[in-house]
Every structure is written in C-alpha cells, then in structure tokens.
Scaffold this active site. Structure first.
Site, PDB file in Angstrom:
ATOM      1  N   HIS A 101      52.874  22.680  37.373  1.00  0.00           N
ATOM      2  CA  HIS A 101      52.853  24.006  37.988  1.00  0.00           C
ATOM      3  C   HIS A 101      54.168  24.750  37.853  1.00  0.00           C
ATOM      4  CE1 HIS A 101      50.071  26.077  41.134  1.00  0.00           C
ATOM      5  NE2 HIS A 101      50.454  26.895  40.198  1.00  0.00           N
ATOM      6  N   ASP A 123      45.556  26.156  45.553  1.00  0.00           N
ATOM      7  CA  ASP A 123      46.345  24.931  45.451  1.00  0.00           C
ATOM      8  C   ASP A 123      46.239  24.145  46.754  1.00  0.00           C
ATOM      9  OD1 ASP A 123      48.277  23.003  44.782  1.00  0.00           O
ATOM     10  OD2 ASP A 123      49.626  24.485  43.908  1.00  0.00           O
ATOM     11  N   HIS A 125      48.839  22.500  47.628  1.00  0.00           N
ATOM     12  CA  HIS A 125      50.250  22.483  48.019  1.00  0.00           C
ATOM     13  C   HIS A 125      50.824  23.897  48.035  1.00  0.00           C
ATOM     14  CE1 HIS A 125      49.246  18.683  45.906  1.00  0.00           C
ATOM     15  NE2 HIS A 125      49.916  18.133  46.906  1.00  0.00           N
ATOM     16  N   ASP A 127      54.078  24.640  47.235  1.00  0.00           N
ATOM     17  CA  ASP A 127      54.981  24.794  46.088  1.00  0.00           C
ATOM     18  C   ASP A 127      56.106  25.785  46.362  1.00  0.00           C
ATOM     19  OD1 ASP A 127      53.408  22.982  44.772  1.00  0.00           O
ATOM     20  OD2 ASP A 127      52.335  24.472  43.569  1.00  0.00           O
ATOM     21  N   HIS A 140      57.740  21.224  39.985  1.00  0.00           N
ATOM     22  CA  HIS A 140      56.380  21.731  40.196  1.00  0.00           C
ATOM     23  C   HIS A 140      56.075  21.972  41.675  1.00  0.00           C
ATOM     24  CE1 HIS A 140      53.998  17.651  40.749  1.00  0.00           C
ATOM     25  NE2 HIS A 140      55.111  17.680  41.462  1.00  0.00           N
ATOM     26  N   ASP A 226      45.577  25.573  40.397  1.00  0.00           N
ATOM     27  CA  ASP A 226      45.970  24.168  40.288  1.00  0.00           C
ATOM     28  C   ASP A 226      44.723  23.337  40.539  1.00  0.00           C
ATOM     29  OD1 ASP A 226      46.911  21.539  40.833  1.00  0.00           O
ATOM     30  OD2 ASP A 226      48.855  22.316  41.491  1.00  0.00           O
ATOM     31  N   ASP A 228      44.338  20.432  41.480  1.00  0.00           N
ATOM     32  CA  ASP A 228      44.326  19.586  42.669  1.00  0.00           C
ATOM     33  C   ASP A 228      43.865  20.336  43.911  1.00  0.00           C
ATOM     34  OD1 ASP A 228      46.531  20.878  43.957  1.00  0.00           O
ATOM     35  OD2 ASP A 228      47.975  19.471  43.155  1.00  0.00           O
ATOM     36  N   GLU A 275      48.054  21.434  35.917  1.00  0.00           N
ATOM     37  CA  GLU A 275      48.008  20.101  36.515  1.00  0.00           C
ATOM     38  C   GLU A 275      46.779  19.271  36.139  1.00  0.00           C
ATOM     39  OE1 GLU A 275      50.484  18.681  38.034  1.00  0.00           O
ATOM     40  OE2 GLU A 275      51.788  20.339  38.655  1.00  0.00           O
TER      41      GLU A 275
END
Length: 303
Positions: A101, A123, A125, A127, A140, A226, A228, A275
C-alpha cells in the site's frame, strides 16, 4: 465517449512486512483484468510495470530512519507519481496495481497535482502511522500520514500532497487500528466508517455517505482498494489478513456504488488495487476477486 483506463504496475513490496505482494500485478493481470474492464465498457491499455529494485539487494536501514526501505519507496513513488500525472494529462484514468500500500503515496501524489483530491480508502487498516509511531517501521502502514504531511513527511515533497485535505478523506471498513491511529482518528478531521458501521447500517448507505465526504469541495476522487479489506475467507492471499472483513457481495456492492456515483458526476480520477499476495493465495482467487472488484468500480453490472 468511452473511458480510457491505463493499467500501471507497481510491483513493490519494500513497504510490507511479508514478501510476495510484488507479484500482485502479474497475478491480477493473469486473473483477467483487461477482459473484465472491457466487459465494464472501458478501453484498457496496459502500460506494463515500473522498475522496482529487488529487496534482497538493498539494506532496509540504509537511510538510518525508522521507516524501512524509505529510499526505495521514495524512488518508486516519484516515478509512479509522474506516470499517473502524465496519464491524466493525456485524458486517461490511471489504474495502479500494487504491490504494497505504500504505492498509494505515488498514485495520490500524481493524481492530486493541480487539483483538490478526495480519497476513498477501502481497508482494514488506517495506514496513518508515521515513522515515530509505527510499531513495525513498514511504510505500507504510513501512506496517508505521508500524503497528509504528518510528522517528518511534512519535509518530504515527494510524499506530502498538499492538495489532499483531511476533511476529504473517508475510510470504509476499518477494523484493525494501532493505539496512535485510534487516537488520531478521534482527534482529527478524518471520516472513518468501521465494520461496525457497516454491520449496523449496511454497506451501500456507508459508501454513499463516504462519497459525500470525499466529493465535498474536491475536483475528483482517488479510490484505494486494499484486498485485506475483505474477510480472509473471501481473500486469503493478502499481506496482512484480519478476520471480520466485508463479504464478497458487500465488496461488489461497495464498488458498484462508487461506479453509480461516478456515472452521475464523473468523479473517479484514479484508483489503486494493492496487497494481493499470490504466495499465500489459493488458486489465484484473491487476484481474481481484485480483477472483478476493479471492473465493478468501472461499471461492470449483473444487468
């Protein structure tokens, strides 16, 4: 007029904590991205991959900072930003395939040149760590801190994107935050929709609200996806999986909502998909899902 989409590969894994996402662009292409985009009604052109140095040949601590491989990330993101800006100047929409990322620093940097840019961040997360707050030192986990100029990034013109305001950023689907990130999101002018919001209100309502945020006073929107963000049962081949993510249909509905909004107001300026890690994937299903979701963002529908 048919939309032109340029695919730009950024096979970098210097910002990640697990090897393998550098193969993500190839896996997504192999999963049929170009055909999926054509079915969505756009004209894809594949620009190939940026050159990225091999991690084995570099020292992650060569620059003596708390951000690993920051020199390599800088080099790739500068060239990626230029490629994204050139793509937009030529009337096409840049679609960047990561890599980890951290490539979003380059994509957003290029897409925000000369315009006020909103950022829609799908996402698990946030980040938004800085080198001082990151538990791992992996870049990332820092791209939004970089483009917003937090901490030392304020003095790094290759990272800081002054045309991106905190108030024009919206997260969708957060579920894994570091303590610093949690405090920051409570204190700053950032909009964050968590998985709990999706559970309570539904994915379409949440994405519609997020789009209202990122289009308010901006000239266009960057969508960062992303993989994830999805539950690992749906997308096992990712860099940092976290249980409890969105489902297959929720993900498609979210990107279809983006596309419907874009149809009415032409706001989608750029996109990155990041990712995907084929090493830990199963039968390339995460890359296939990435291809499908990207097509949904650009207009693919059931009917």
């Amino acid at each position: 007029m048919t939309r032109s989409v340029r695919i730009i590969g950024a096979p970098m894994d210097h910002g990640a904590n697990r090897r393998g996402v550098d193969m993500g662009p190839s896996a997504i292409r192999y999963a049929g991205l170009a055909d999926a985009l054509e079915r969505a009604g756009v004209e894809p052109t594949d620009e190939g991959d940026l050159w990225v140095p091999r991690a084995e040949e570099r020292d992650p601590d060569a620059d003596r900072t708390d951000a690993k491989f920051i020199l390599e990330v800088e080099d790739v993101c500068i060239r990626l930003a230029d490629r994204v800006a050139e793509t937009l100047e030529e009337g096409a929409t840049p679609l960047v395939l990561g890599g980890d990322h951290s490539v979003a620093i380059g994509t957003i940097g290029g897409a925000s040149r000369g315009v006020d840019l909103g950022v829609l961040w799908f996402d698990a997360h946030a980040d938004i760590n800085t080198p001082e707050t990151s538990p791992s030192g992996n870049v990332h986990g820092m791209p939004l801190a970089a483009v917003l100029g937090h901490g030392p990034f304020a003095d790094l013109p290759w990272a800081y994107a002054p045309n991106v305001r905190e108030s024009a950023i919206a997260y969708v689907g957060l579920r894994s935050l570091d303590d610093h990130e949690r405090d920051l999101l409570r204190e700053r002018d950032l909009t964050a929709f968590t998985m709990s919001d999706i559970d309570q209100r539904g994915i379409t309502a949440v994405v519609e609200d997020a789009l209202e945020v990122v289009t308010d006073g901006t000239d266009g929107v960057h969508v960062s996806l992303d993989l994830d963000w999805l539950d690992p049962k749906e997308a096992p081949g990712v860099g940092t999986p976290v249980r409890g993510g969105v489902t297959y249909r929720e993900a498609h509905s979210a990107l279809e909502t983006v596309s419907a909004y874009d149809d009415s107001s032409n706001v989608l300026r750029s996109m990155d998909v990041v990712e995907v890690n084929p090493i830990v994937d199963q039968h390339n299903e995460t890359a296939t899902l990435a291809s499908e979701l990207t097509a949904s963002a650009f207009g693919d529908r059931i009917l």
